[in-house]
Design an enzyme around this catalytic site. Structure first.
Site, short mmCIF file in Angstrom:
data_model
loop_
_atom_site.label_atom_id
_atom_site.label_comp_id
_atom_site.label_asym_id
_atom_site.label_seq_id
_atom_site.Cartn_x
_atom_site.Cartn_y
_atom_site.Cartn_z
N ASP A 142 43.65 33.18 44.71
CA ASP A 142 43.24 31.89 45.28
C ASP A 142 44.47 31.16 45.82
O ASP A 142 45.25 30.61 45.05
CB ASP A 142 42.56 31.06 44.18
N HIS B 235 39.73 22.47 52.29
CA HIS B 235 40.32 22.12 50.99
C HIS B 235 39.70 20.84 50.40
O HIS B 235 39.43 20.78 49.20
CB HIS B 235 41.84 21.97 51.14
N TYR C 271 49.63 24.75 48.88
CA TYR C 271 50.43 25.14 47.72
C TYR C 271 51.87 25.48 48.12
O TYR C 271 52.74 25.58 47.26
CB TYR C 271 49.80 26.33 46.97
N LYS D 165 42.95 28.09 51.96
CA LYS D 165 42.26 26.81 52.23
C LYS D 165 42.94 26.07 53.37
O LYS D 165 44.18 26.03 53.45
CB LYS D 165 42.28 25.92 50.97
#
Ligand code: A2P
Length: 296
Positions: A13, A81, A18, A47
């Site tokens: 994921d 997201h 990130y 995302k």
């Protein structure tokens, strides 16, 4: 990442937000080259970040960047997201003037671009994150999403079981995925509020762990598996990574489930990630973000 793939994880994921997709891509490439797994074994999610949602060219550019960083030619799943968009190029956390908020029309316009990327073979599935029943209903209404969302990824743990959302999604073939299933104990300070739930330290969780000879984290992960929720525990510790996957040799019983169900009772917000940053433009702040679904 390499430790996770060696331990047997196959679902990764990721998210542009990130800030580590290049490192994840290198680890995937290393593992594929070493024969740990094949690309077909992997289910890779990323995302689309909120600053890239409001213009078609930015959506395409963001997806291309993610694919390049991950060294992939397609993703198994791409999620929007958050439903609350932010002006392109805004700093983070954004000033209130850069919060664009949610609109069903803007979300659908973004969705149309993701549908086009499915048609182009770059995405196998598309989905949502941090969506409520009301927002999913608007997206999935007749004449709107041509490709239905495969997934809705939301915060979930025994303090926030998201039971009505889970039932809604199950009835429509949308898989619920749980982020922060351990209560995100190391989350950034800006996401910490006094009175937040701490599932790993909860006596009912610790008691179930002792009874089954497992860790509190394994109880929290197993609980989601038993309710059919795709669970996304995060760890940077190889021993925990391996242990968090080792949840298929025990089962929580009725008494455990009843004790865990009690944790969601009562008033008060059970979310650790309230989305406050994204909805500074709403009069009620984060409480207006969840269409009444902020308790459970
Ligand atoms: P670490 O990365 O140091 O192992 P969540 O998935 O709810 O967001 O929680 C992630 C956090 O939980 C990380 O800080 C991670 O720490 C910690 N964590 C992951 N697995 C375990 C575990 N088995 N026991 C205790 N803490 C864990």
């Amino acid at each position: 990442m390499v430790a996770a793939l060696k331990a047997g994880y196959r679902h990764i994921d990721c998210a542009a937000a990130y800030g580590n997709e290049a490192e994840v891509g290198a680890a995937i490439a290393e593992s594929l080259a070493a024969g740990v797994c094949t690309r077909a074994d992997l289910f890779i999610t990323s995302k689309l970040w909120v600053t890239s949602c409001s213009e078609p060219a930015l959506i395409r550019e963001a997806l291309e960047k993610t694919l390049a960083n991950l060294k992939l030619d397609y993703l198994n799943l791409y999620l929007v997201h958050w439903p609350f968009f932010i002006k392109p190029g805004a700093s983070f956390p954004p000033p209130v003037s850069d919060c664009l908020g949610y609109s069903a029309e803007s979300y659908l316009a973004t969705w149309r671009e993701l549908e086009a990327a499915v048609d182009a073979g770059k995405l196998r599935h598309i989905g949502c994150s941090n969506m409520t029943v009301a927002k999913l209903t608007a997206l999935c209404a007749p004449g709107r999403a041509r490709i239905q969302p495969a997934v809705n990824q939301v915060e979930s743990h025994p303090f926030l079981p998201q039971a009505p959302l889970l039932a809604f999604c199950a009835a429509r073939g949308i898989l619920l995925q749980a982020f922060s299933p351990l209560g995100s104990p190391a989350r950034p300070a800006r996401l910490i509020t006094e009175g937040d739930p701490a599932p790993l330290a909860e006596p009912a969780v610790i008691a179930a762990a002792a009874k089954h000879g497992v860790s509190p984290a394994q109880v929290l992960i197993r609980w989601q598996v038993q309710r059919g929720v795709v669970v996304l525990p995060k760890s940077t510790t190889p021993e925990r990574i391996a242990a968090n996957l080792d949840v298929f040799r025990f089962a929580l019983d009725e008494a455990d489930l009843a004790a865990l169900a009690k944790l969601a009772e009562g008033e008060g917000c059970k979310r650790t990630n309230k989305g406050s940053t994204f909805v500074q433009n709403l009069p009620g702040g984060w409480r207006d973000a969840w269409d009444g679904e902020y308790i459970n």
